[in-house]
Design an enzyme around this catalytic site. Structure first.
Site, short mmCIF file in Angstrom:
data_model
loop_
_atom_site.label_atom_id
_atom_site.label_comp_id
_atom_site.label_asym_id
_atom_site.label_seq_id
_atom_site.Cartn_x
_atom_site.Cartn_y
_atom_site.Cartn_z
N LYS A 206 38.65 62.26 98.23
CA LYS A 206 39.95 61.65 98.54
C LYS A 206 40.67 62.47 99.61
O LYS A 206 40.59 63.71 99.61
CB LYS A 206 40.79 61.58 97.25
CG LYS A 206 42.07 60.78 97.37
CD LYS A 206 42.75 60.67 96.00
CE LYS A 206 44.05 59.90 96.05
NZ LYS A 206 44.70 59.80 94.72
N SER B 123 45.89 57.22 88.97
CA SER B 123 45.25 56.97 90.26
C SER B 123 43.74 57.03 90.29
O SER B 123 43.13 56.56 91.25
CB SER B 123 45.79 57.95 91.29
OG SER B 123 47.02 57.46 91.75
N SER C 126 45.96 55.21 93.19
CA SER C 126 45.95 55.49 94.61
C SER C 126 44.59 55.93 95.16
O SER C 126 44.41 55.93 96.38
CB SER C 126 46.98 56.57 94.92
OG SER C 126 46.62 57.79 94.33
N1 GLN Z 1 50.93 54.61 90.50
C1 GLN Z 1 51.44 55.88 90.12
C2 GLN Z 1 52.41 56.36 91.16
O1 GLN Z 1 52.53 55.74 92.16
C3 GLN Z 1 50.33 56.87 89.94
C4 GLN Z 1 49.78 57.37 91.21
C5 GLN Z 1 48.84 58.52 91.02
O2 GLN Z 1 48.28 58.71 89.95
N2 GLN Z 1 48.74 59.33 92.05
O3 GLN Z 1 53.05 57.36 91.00
#
Ligand code: GLN
Length: 459
Positions: free
Chosen positions: A66, A165, A141
């Site tokens: 990532k 994410s 994400s």
């Molecule tokens: N959707 C959640 C957020 O936007 C989790 C994102 C993540 O785990 N990085 O904070």
């Protein structure tokens, strides 16, 4: 040779038995990625395969990483204009460990900007598309990491998980997504979004792969004082595994997801799993609110370093400093700006007590409640996402509905517990994931439970 559908474990076995060569494996995944990336947009940066032979458990195998994990000499953008040309001068600990074990990097994957999002659409490099159906979001994400694995563009991938994410995109693309105990994998070199919630996780084709990779990259690190050593040896599982299902949470999910989930519960019950139904947990509905308060507060602090002086593109220094910093910070995308503003507001005098301190209290209560459920059960079982994947663009004007899709994934992050999403079926050709939440510091048992549950559900 064709590696479609093969997991990392079987690829390594094939290499060991001499039926294929690691150089050919890497070439194959690279070529496939070049071919598909225009359509899927899984990678921000692809790296030409290194053809030299090396040893180690991974024997030179290249995996996807990532783009918020620092890689020395390789651009690390966080899918943001702010870091478009940022090249770290050091490797994250997790990358060092990967390399020490003979691992390589096939490319840096697309994501929601600074890991803020649940669909993979908030990227300055455009949305990632779901390999199961390119009209649909991949989840986020870690969108590109999931798409790369699900689309056979990488044998496995590293992602990060702050509030789901890794698990959300795994669920939406039909693969495994594992978020370990908080601190089990060092965060050193991970570009921070919300430190107290996040960590590195794995996206793989099998639970076995997640276990293999986890053992290579886990461990306490002197460069991350929040890191811990979790036990890495296999423990004998009980013959009958008990899973707690929280009914009030299952009731709240879309009916298509509930149907698939409930039929998986029946299969588990018929095959040596004990299901303990828990009606409700007091205050559990506030978990999502608490998560967003804490995440935005931490984000507003962490992202203050992007000012065009310490990080971010350098501008014209002859103008006044306020304009200079404002110009630089205008590079952030819409969602990131919204969260910085929200977080700054939440931490300001008066609101700190009303929101932030109360969120911490909710977090503590939830942690105790989960701890007590896990005293009597081996794991908690829930759907991963409350809805099916949606069409790209469909929810862009409704950020609240996207936040709501995190309702079931944020809880393990608030409590620091390990959690994993496994594929449990499909509806209208779209994957549905089931989430298992395990005991603190007992990640390997959770993985073994997931392995057994996965076999039973697939049967
Ligand atoms: N959707 C959640 C957020 O936007 C989790 C994102 C993540 O785990 N990085 O904070």
């Amino acid at each position: 040779m064709n590696f479609n559908g093969y997991d990392l474990t079987s690829i390594l076995d094939m290499v060991k038995s001499g039926s294929t060569d690691i150089i050919d494996v890497n070439e194959w995944f690279y070529r496939k990625s070049m071919e598909l990336n225009g359509k899927i947009n899984a990678y921000i940066t692809l790296i030409e395969p290194d053809r030299s032979k090396i040893g180690g458990k991974l024997g030179g195998l290249a995996i996807a990483v990532k783009d918020n994990i620092s890689t020395m000499g390789i651009r690390t953008t966080c899918a943001s204009k702010m870091l478009e040309s940022y090249i770290p001068v050091y490797d994250a600990t997790v990358i060092q460990k990967l390399k020490q074990n003979g691992g390589r990097i096939i490319g840096k994957t697309n994501m929601d900007e600074f890991a803020m999002g649940s669909s993979g659409e908030n990227s300055a490099f455009g949305p990632t598309r779901n390999p199961k159906n390119i009209e649909y979001v991949t989840g986020g994400s870690s969108s590109g990491s999931a798409a790369a694995v699900a689309g056979d563009m990488a044998p496995a991938a590293l992602g990060t998980d702050t509030g789901g994410s890794v698990r959300a995109p795994a669920s939406f693309t039909g693969i495994i997504g594992f978020k370990p105990t908080y601190g089990a994998i060092s965060r050193y070199g991970l570009i921070a979004y919300a430190n107290s919630l996040e960590g590195v996780g794995l996206l793989t084709k099998s639970v076995m792969d997640a276990k293999l990779m986890f053992r290579l990259i886990a461990g306490k690190d002197r460069l991350d004082c929040t890191s811990v050593n979790v036990a890495l040896n296999d423990k004998q599982l009980r013959k009958k595994i008990s899973l707690a299902v929280i009914k009030s949470l299952v009731k709240g999910v879309a009916s298509e997801v509930r149907q698939v989930f409930e039929s998986s519960v029946s299969r588990l019950e018929q095959n040596n799993f004990i299901i303990n139904e828990i009606t409700d947990i007091k205050g559990i509905k506030q978990a999502l609110n608490a998560y967003y308060v804490i995440a935005c507060a931490e984000a507003s602090t962490n992202l203050s370093r992007y000012d065009g002086i310490r990080y971010g593109p350098k501008g014209d220094v002859s103008i006044d400093w306020k304009t200079y910093i404002a110009n630089s910070r205008s590079q952030f995308g819409k969602e990131v700006k919204a969260r910085i503003i929200m977080g700054t507001y939440l931490l300001s005098k008066g609101y700190y007590e009303t929101y932030y301190l109360r969120a911490l209290q909710v977090r503590k209560n939830l942690t105790y409640a989960f701890e007590s459920i896990l005293k009597d059960n081996d794991a908690i079982y829930l759907p991963t996402m409350p809805v099916l994947p949606w069409k790209i663009g469909d929810k862009l004007n409704d950020p609240m509905s996207i936040y709501l899709s995190d309702a079931l994934t944020v809880m393990p992050n608030l409590a620091g517990l390990p959690a994993i999403s496994i594929p449990i079926g499909e509806k209208y050709g779209l994957p549905v994931g089931g989430q298992l939440i395990g005991k603190y510091m007992d990640d390997i048992s959770l993985l073994s439970i997931a392995q057994r549950a996965g076999e039973v559900i697939k049967k």
